[in-house]
Design a protein around this motif. Structure first.
Motif, PDB file in Angstrom:
ATOM      1  N   PRO A 237       5.826  39.608  29.887  1.00 33.69           N
ATOM      2  CA  PRO A 237       6.008  38.155  29.754  1.00 33.69           C
ATOM      3  C   PRO A 237       6.325  37.532  31.107  1.00 33.69           C
ATOM      4  CG  PRO A 237       7.943  39.325  28.943  1.00 33.69           C
ATOM      5  CD  PRO A 237       6.893  40.363  29.211  1.00 33.69           C
ATOM      6  N   GLN A 238       5.993  36.269  31.272  1.00 30.96           N
ATOM      7  CA  GLN A 238       6.232  35.599  32.540  1.00 30.96           C
ATOM      8  C   GLN A 238       7.727  35.385  32.773  1.00 30.96           C
ATOM      9  OE1 GLN A 238       4.014  31.968  32.903  1.00 30.96           O
ATOM     10  NE2 GLN A 238       2.066  33.022  33.200  1.00 30.96           N
ATOM     11  N   SER A 239       8.166  35.694  33.998  1.00 26.24           N
ATOM     12  CA  SER A 239       9.562  35.460  34.371  1.00 26.24           C
ATOM     13  C   SER A 239       9.669  35.419  35.881  1.00 26.24           C
ATOM     14  CB  SER A 239      10.476  36.560  33.812  1.00 26.24           C
ATOM     15  OG  SER A 239      10.153  37.828  34.372  1.00 26.24           O
ATOM     16  N   GLN A 240      10.714  34.771  36.375  1.00 28.38           N
ATOM     17  CA  GLN A 240      11.008  34.666  37.805  1.00 28.38           C
ATOM     18  C   GLN A 240      12.468  35.014  38.026  1.00 28.38           C
ATOM     19  OE1 GLN A 240       9.476  30.502  37.531  1.00 28.38           O
ATOM     20  NE2 GLN A 240       8.711  30.914  39.604  1.00 28.38           N
ATOM     21  N   HIS A 241      12.743  35.695  39.147  1.00 31.47           N
ATOM     22  CA  HIS A 241      14.101  36.187  39.385  1.00 31.47           C
ATOM     23  C   HIS A 241      14.474  36.097  40.859  1.00 31.47           C
ATOM     24  CE1 HIS A 241      13.981  38.215  35.372  1.00 31.47           C
ATOM     25  NE2 HIS A 241      12.694  38.322  35.684  1.00 31.47           N
ATOM     26  N   LEU A 242      15.632  35.510  41.119  1.00 37.39           N
ATOM     27  CA  LEU A 242      16.294  35.597  42.413  1.00 37.39           C
ATOM     28  C   LEU A 242      17.538  36.445  42.186  1.00 37.39           C
ATOM     29  CD1 LEU A 242      16.571  34.583  45.389  1.00 37.39           C
ATOM     30  CD2 LEU A 242      18.024  32.743  44.474  1.00 37.39           C
ATOM     31  N   TYR A 243      17.682  37.525  42.934  1.00 36.15           N
ATOM     32  CA  TYR A 243      18.749  38.471  42.635  1.00 36.15           C
ATOM     33  C   TYR A 243      19.526  38.868  43.878  1.00 36.15           C
ATOM     34  CZ  TYR A 243      15.833  42.216  44.603  1.00 36.15           C
ATOM     35  OH  TYR A 243      15.095  43.011  45.454  1.00 36.15           O
ATOM     36  N   ALA A 244      20.718  39.373  43.649  1.00 36.84           N
ATOM     37  CA  ALA A 244      21.545  39.942  44.713  1.00 36.84           C
ATOM     38  C   ALA A 244      21.908  41.358  44.308  1.00 36.84           C
ATOM     39  CB  ALA A 244      22.813  39.106  44.912  1.00 36.84           C
ATOM     40  N   GLY A 245      22.037  42.229  45.293  1.00 35.11           N
ATOM     41  CA  GLY A 245      22.336  43.622  44.982  1.00 35.11           C
ATOM     42  C   GLY A 245      23.163  44.275  46.072  1.00 35.11           C
ATOM     43  N   VAL A 246      23.719  45.415  45.742  1.00 37.72           N
ATOM     44  CA  VAL A 246      24.421  46.246  46.717  1.00 37.72           C
ATOM     45  C   VAL A 246      23.921  47.665  46.526  1.00 37.72           C
ATOM     46  CG1 VAL A 246      26.378  46.573  45.130  1.00 37.72           C
ATOM     47  CG2 VAL A 246      26.677  46.989  47.578  1.00 37.72           C
ATOM     48  N   GLY A 247      23.681  48.352  47.631  1.00 41.36           N
ATOM     49  CA  GLY A 247      23.097  49.679  47.481  1.00 41.36           C
ATOM     50  C   GLY A 247      23.353  50.572  48.669  1.00 41.36           C
ATOM     51  N   ILE A 248      22.719  51.738  48.625  1.00 38.86           N
ATOM     52  CA  ILE A 248      22.798  52.713  49.708  1.00 38.86           C
ATOM     53  C   ILE A 248      21.857  52.276  50.835  1.00 38.86           C
ATOM     54  CG2 ILE A 248      22.406  55.124  50.321  1.00 38.86           C
ATOM     55  CD1 ILE A 248      22.788  55.783  47.329  1.00 38.86           C
ATOM     56  N   SER A 249      22.357  52.290  52.051  1.00 40.68           N
ATOM     57  CA  SER A 249      21.529  51.935  53.203  1.00 40.68           C
ATOM     58  C   SER A 249      20.700  53.143  53.616  1.00 40.68           C
ATOM     59  CB  SER A 249      22.402  51.457  54.375  1.00 40.68           C
ATOM     60  OG  SER A 249      21.582  51.118  55.466  1.00 40.68           O
ATOM     61  N   LEU A 250      19.504  53.233  53.080  1.00 40.53           N
ATOM     62  CA  LEU A 250      18.629  54.352  53.417  1.00 40.53           C
ATOM     63  C   LEU A 250      18.188  54.303  54.879  1.00 40.53           C
ATOM     64  CD1 LEU A 250      16.414  54.511  50.207  1.00 40.53           C
ATOM     65  CD2 LEU A 250      18.463  55.829  50.749  1.00 40.53           C
ATOM     66  N   SER A 251      18.099  53.099  55.441  1.00 46.39           N
ATOM     67  CA  SER A 251      17.727  53.005  56.858  1.00 46.39           C
ATOM     68  C   SER A 251      18.834  53.580  57.737  1.00 46.39           C
ATOM     69  CB  SER A 251      17.429  51.551  57.243  1.00 46.39           C
ATOM     70  OG  SER A 251      18.569  50.738  57.088  1.00 46.39           O
ATOM     71  N   ASN A 252      20.109  53.399  57.322  1.00 48.97           N
ATOM     72  CA  ASN A 252      21.207  53.986  58.078  1.00 48.97           C
ATOM     73  C   ASN A 252      21.255  55.497  57.898  1.00 48.97           C
ATOM     74  OD1 ASN A 252      24.509  54.707  57.873  1.00 48.97           O
ATOM     75  ND2 ASN A 252      23.842  53.562  59.684  1.00 48.97           N
ATOM     76  N   LEU A 253      20.986  55.945  56.680  1.00 47.19           N
ATOM     77  CA  LEU A 253      20.910  57.389  56.437  1.00 47.19           C
ATOM     78  C   LEU A 253      19.804  58.009  57.286  1.00 47.19           C
ATOM     79  CD1 LEU A 253      21.355  57.910  52.578  1.00 47.19           C
ATOM     80  CD2 LEU A 253      22.730  58.929  54.402  1.00 47.19           C
ATOM     81  N   ALA A 254      18.651  57.337  57.325  1.00 43.81           N
ATOM     82  CA  ALA A 254      17.536  57.850  58.106  1.00 43.81           C
ATOM     83  C   ALA A 254      17.875  57.879  59.589  1.00 43.81           C
ATOM     84  CB  ALA A 254      16.298  56.992  57.858  1.00 43.81           C
ATOM     85  N   GLN A 255      18.586  56.847  60.053  1.00 43.38           N
ATOM     86  CA  GLN A 255      18.987  56.815  61.453  1.00 43.38           C
ATOM     87  C   GLN A 255      19.928  57.972  61.780  1.00 43.38           C
ATOM     88  OE1 GLN A 255      21.226  53.308  62.755  1.00 43.38           O
ATOM     89  NE2 GLN A 255      19.950  53.257  64.585  1.00 43.38           N
ATOM     90  N   ARG A 256      20.834  58.279  60.867  1.00 42.77           N
ATOM     91  CA  ARG A 256      21.768  59.383  61.082  1.00 42.77           C
ATOM     92  C   ARG A 256      21.052  60.730  61.072  1.00 42.77           C
ATOM     93  NH1 ARG A 256      27.479  58.060  57.977  1.00 42.77           N
ATOM     94  NH2 ARG A 256      27.444  55.792  58.263  1.00 42.77           N
TER      95      ARG A 256
END
Length: 283
Positions: A237-256
């Protein structure tokens, strides 16, 4: 199960020996240098454009029906509920121009440009390539869209700012999350599979130098947008979403981990289910 396996593999990279990591980085750099074709900046820029424009044109004639109509302009909505894609084509144009500009800039820096020169050349080149794409769209049912072009310009401008100023780059990533929908896997044109996409901005705690190598550096905050069900091939079905999230920084993990190619991937790509999110707005 897949997400657990994915994180396990990523964490496993921390146990690789320094020699093995250096070998990976050496091989990927050699491959990158090989694809430059030439080290001459001007010739290299022409080669890159010819390659990109050829790929875009091939895709346009194959999937977007370029050349079937006379050149024409089409006015489009932005994020209105009755827009053709719920606004996801605009965030898609923004992201693709941003990504293309960043990639081209990196290649120009590898050919000898300064960081600032390469960032400007990459953004101008990315904008030119997406403008040519829009001209091609003008010969199909899509039509030439000034709204798409403005979204491209925003993406190219942000690409310059983020790349030219390393401290901004430390804090911000622009990413795409994509899980193909079943119908688009059969269709072949995944570039317009908006019901499988999310476009987002990640704000990285690791941007603070004092927190980069701490546990806090593994956290990031995200703001993103997506729509569902707007294409005729979609079953949702049609829907639109603006969302906020918090998560694991995979780019920081990759940098490490020290593996450069992983850092490059996770700066622009967001695997699903590695964060928790909530809608700020939806309909």
């Amino acid at each position: 199960m897949k997400n657990t396996l994915f994180l396990f593999v990523l964490f496993f990279t921390f146990n690789l020996s320094a020699d093995y990591i250096n070998n990976i980085n050496k091989k990927t750099q050699e491959l990158s240098d090989y694809t430059l074709i030439t080290k001459d900046p001007t010739a290299g820029l022409i080669v890159d454009h010819l390659a990109i424009d050829t790929m875009i044109a091939a895709w346009g004639f194959s999937y977007w029906h370029w050349g079937e109509r006379a050149e024409h302009t089409r006015e489009e909505y932005w994020f209105e509920k009755n827009s053709e894609t719920g606004g996801s084509d605009k965030t898609g144009h923004f992201y693709m121009t941003y990504l293309l500009s960043r990639v081209l800039a990196s290649r120009m820096e590898d050919r000898g440009y300064s960081r600032s020169q390469a960032s400007l050349a990459g953004s101008l080149s990315g904008m030119l390539a997406m403008t040519l794409l829009e001209v091609g769209d003008g010969t199909s049912d899509y039509g030439f869209s000034r709204q798409d072009l403005l979204a491209d310009a925003i993406g190219a401008s942000l690409a310059y700012i983020v790349r030219a100023y390393p401290r901004v780059d430390d804090f911000i990533d622009i990413r795409l999350e994509y899980i193909p929908t079943a119908n688009y896997l059969n269709n072949g044109d995944n570039t317009t599979d908006y019901s499988g996409m999310r476009h987002l901005v990640a704000f990285k705690i690791a941007g603070f130098e004092s927190l980069k190598n701490s546990y806090w550096g593994l956290i990031e905050f995200q703001v993103g947008y997506y729509s569902r069900g707007y294409r005729t091939i979609d079953t949702q079905p049609q829907s639109q979403h603006l969302y906020a999230g918090v998560g694991i920084s995979l780019s920081n993990l990759a940098q490490r981990s020290g593996i450069n190619i992983l850092k490059n991937i996770f700066e622009f790509y967001q695997p699903g289910h590695t964060y928790v999110d909530t809608d700020l707005w939806s309909r």
